[in-house]
Design a protein around this motif. Structure first.
Motif, PDB file in Angstrom:
ATOM      1  N   ILE A 198      12.981  34.023 -18.951  1.00  0.00           N
ATOM      2  CA  ILE A 198      11.549  33.824 -18.699  1.00  0.00           C
ATOM      3  C   ILE A 198      10.707  34.513 -19.774  1.00  0.00           C
ATOM      4  CG2 ILE A 198       9.675  34.378 -17.100  1.00  0.00           C
ATOM      5  CD1 ILE A 198      11.673  34.023 -14.811  1.00  0.00           C
TER       6      ILE A 198
ATOM      7  N   ARG B 298       6.686  38.502 -16.291  1.00  0.00           N
ATOM      8  CA  ARG B 298       6.310  38.893 -17.646  1.00  0.00           C
ATOM      9  C   ARG B 298       5.435  40.135 -17.646  1.00  0.00           C
ATOM     10  NH1 ARG B 298       5.097  32.660 -19.418  1.00  0.00           N
ATOM     11  NH2 ARG B 298       7.252  32.107 -19.920  1.00  0.00           N
TER      12      ARG B 298
ATOM     13  N   THR C 173       6.248  33.582 -12.676  1.00  0.00           N
ATOM     14  CA  THR C 173       6.468  33.837 -14.106  1.00  0.00           C
ATOM     15  C   THR C 173       5.482  34.883 -14.639  1.00  0.00           C
ATOM     16  OG1 THR C 173       5.034  31.944 -14.622  1.00  0.00           O
ATOM     17  CG2 THR C 173       7.401  31.551 -14.533  1.00  0.00           C
ATOM     18  N   THR C 174       4.250  34.851 -14.140  1.00  0.00           N
ATOM     19  CA  THR C 174       3.256  35.812 -14.616  1.00  0.00           C
ATOM     20  C   THR C 174       3.628  37.236 -14.225  1.00  0.00           C
ATOM     21  OG1 THR C 174       1.521  34.143 -14.455  1.00  0.00           O
ATOM     22  CG2 THR C 174       0.816  36.421 -14.594  1.00  0.00           C
TER      23      THR C 174
ATOM     24  N   SER D 196      13.629  24.156 -14.684  1.00  0.00           N
ATOM     25  CA  SER D 196      12.386  24.479 -13.995  1.00  0.00           C
ATOM     26  C   SER D 196      11.784  23.241 -13.341  1.00  0.00           C
ATOM     27  CB  SER D 196      11.394  25.087 -14.990  1.00  0.00           C
ATOM     28  OG  SER D 196      10.159  25.353 -14.363  1.00  0.00           O
TER      29      SER D 196
ATOM     30  N   PHE E 133       4.807  29.163  -8.633  1.00  0.00           N
ATOM     31  CA  PHE E 133       5.606  29.264  -9.856  1.00  0.00           C
ATOM     32  C   PHE E 133       4.834  29.995 -10.940  1.00  0.00           C
ATOM     33  CE2 PHE E 133       8.398  26.309  -7.864  1.00  0.00           C
ATOM     34  CZ  PHE E 133       9.598  26.374  -8.549  1.00  0.00           C
ATOM     35  N   ARG E 134       3.531  29.745 -11.026  1.00  0.00           N
ATOM     36  CA  ARG E 134       2.733  30.462 -12.021  1.00  0.00           C
ATOM     37  C   ARG E 134       2.698  31.951 -11.706  1.00  0.00           C
ATOM     38  NH1 ARG E 134      -1.563  27.717 -11.548  1.00  0.00           N
ATOM     39  NH2 ARG E 134      -2.686  29.113 -10.119  1.00  0.00           N
TER      40      ARG E 134
ATOM     41  N   THR F 206      18.128  35.715 -16.091  1.00  0.00           N
ATOM     42  CA  THR F 206      16.957  34.920 -15.724  1.00  0.00           C
ATOM     43  C   THR F 206      15.669  35.573 -16.205  1.00  0.00           C
ATOM     44  OG1 THR F 206      18.137  34.168 -13.739  1.00  0.00           O
ATOM     45  CG2 THR F 206      15.756  33.832 -13.796  1.00  0.00           C
TER      46      THR F 206
END
Length: 363
Positions: free
Chosen positions: A42, A210, A206-207, A184, A202-203, A38
């Motif tokens: 991403i 990363r 993922t942020t 997603s 969700f933002r 996962t």
């Protein structure tokens, strides 16, 4: 809602929770493979999105190319470094066991080189029990090297389990790359929250993923590589091993690689290797230390920064609970915790998202 419909709804929710827990229990033996599949999906999703239109919309081919790049750029270097690290750790254990390397003796040499005033100060505070400290240091070094040797043996014994987990990760990664946008979107629809909440969470998810992997791992890899290089130039035995340890310590703010190179530099200065000590200090401060200040803002960004004390505690707690995977899981949980509380209790001057959603729903 009638009483019968309410009972049916509660029964359905109970069934949903039960089957979700059961499914998680089934996946738990391979949670590492699922987790890293996962995470890699991403990280490489932007590349997948760019390839799809250039390949005429062929998502299978785009996912396959992206998977090959992951193997080439990420997994293959990790396998090579891990193999070298295991061999060097085993060699270090044998050197310590045979007495070729004696950290207790190095410590005694450093203490003996201290000025008489320092010896008097140590005696005054009753911390000059040099034989006891030397024995503890030698025992600690032996235990650490024995741990590395044991891990090398475990890796050899668990090869079959590793191959299965590795295969699951690659298999899952392919489908997550190919079907990531659809999965997603479906997950967003399933989460019973307002659009503002879902978008924010969700933002943030993922942020942070990363930022943690791309930014922190890149910084740690750079600092570890630089530390290993300078140790090799100064002819310090086990340069690769010490470089990897410095890389891991670089994941922890307020600790960093200096926990390794600084004592070595002090030892050089105390034992007469002044040039080596000065070179190591200059390189550690000006090169290794500056990597964090230069690379982290570029790769991570200012908007994702959490307080250093939160990162430190969440990383240590995550690694204590989840092992190596915890350096991502810990900060991720901390970031979602902070994001959820930001939605519930926004800072002064920010819109109250929770109140807006309640008004929109007519509550």
């Amino acid at each position: 809602m009638s009483q019968s419909s309410s009972v049916h709804y509660r029964t359905f929710l109970l069934l949903l929770v039960a089957v979700t827990i059961a499914f998680g229990w089934l996946l738990w033996p391979f949670y590492g493979a699922v987790f890293w599949g996962t995470i890699l999906a991403i990280l490489f999703a932007p590349l997948q999105r760019r390839l799809v239109p250039r390949l005429g919309g062929r998502r299978n081919l785009a996912a396959l190319i992206t998977l090959m790049l992951v193997l080439l750029l990420v997994i293959l270097p990790l396998v090579v470094i891990s193999g070298s690290l295991v061999r060097e750790g085993a060699n270090l254990y044998q050197s310590i066991k045979s007495g070729q390397i004696n950290f207790g003796a190095y410590f005694q040499q450093a203490i003996a080189a201290l000025p008489p005033t320092v010896h008097d100060m140590l005696a005054r505070f009753d911390v000059a029990d040099i034989p006891s400290l030397q024995e503890k240091l030698s025992a600690g070094a032996m235990q650490a090297s024995q741990f590395l040797a044991t891990q090398a043996l475990n890796i050899g014994q668990d090869t079959f389990q590793f191959v299965i987990s590795f295969g699951i990760m690659l298999y899952l990664l392919f489908f997550l790359l190919r079907d990531g946008p659809q999965l997603s979107a479906r997950l967003r629809r399933a989460v019973p929250l307002g659009d503002t909440h879902k978008q924010h969470l969700f933002r943030k998810f993922t942020t942070v993923v990363r930022a943690t992997v791309k930014g922190n791992v890149a910084v740690a890899a750079a600092q570890g590589a630089l530390g290993g290089i300078i140790f090799s130039i100064l002819s310090i035995q086990g340069a690769l091993l010490w470089g990897v340890i410095m890389g891991f310590l670089s994941l922890l703010p307020a600790i960093g690689a200096g926990l390794i190179w600084a004592p070595v530099a002090v030892y050089f200065l105390l034992t007469g290797a002044t040039v080596k000590g000065i070179v190591l200090i200059a390189f550690g401060v000006l090169v290794i230390g500056m990597v964090d200040n230069v690379l982290r803002p570029i790769l991570v960004g200012k908007d994702t920064k959490m307080p250093d004390y939160v990162v430190l505690i969440s990383t240590l707690g995550g690694m204590a609970l989840f092992g190596l995977n915890g350096f991502v899981i810990g900060p991720l949980i901390a970031a979602l915790f902070m994001a959820s509380w930001d939605l519930f209790s926004p800072a002064a001057g920010e819109p109250a998202a929770l109140s807006e959603d309640r008004r929109a729903d007519g509550d």
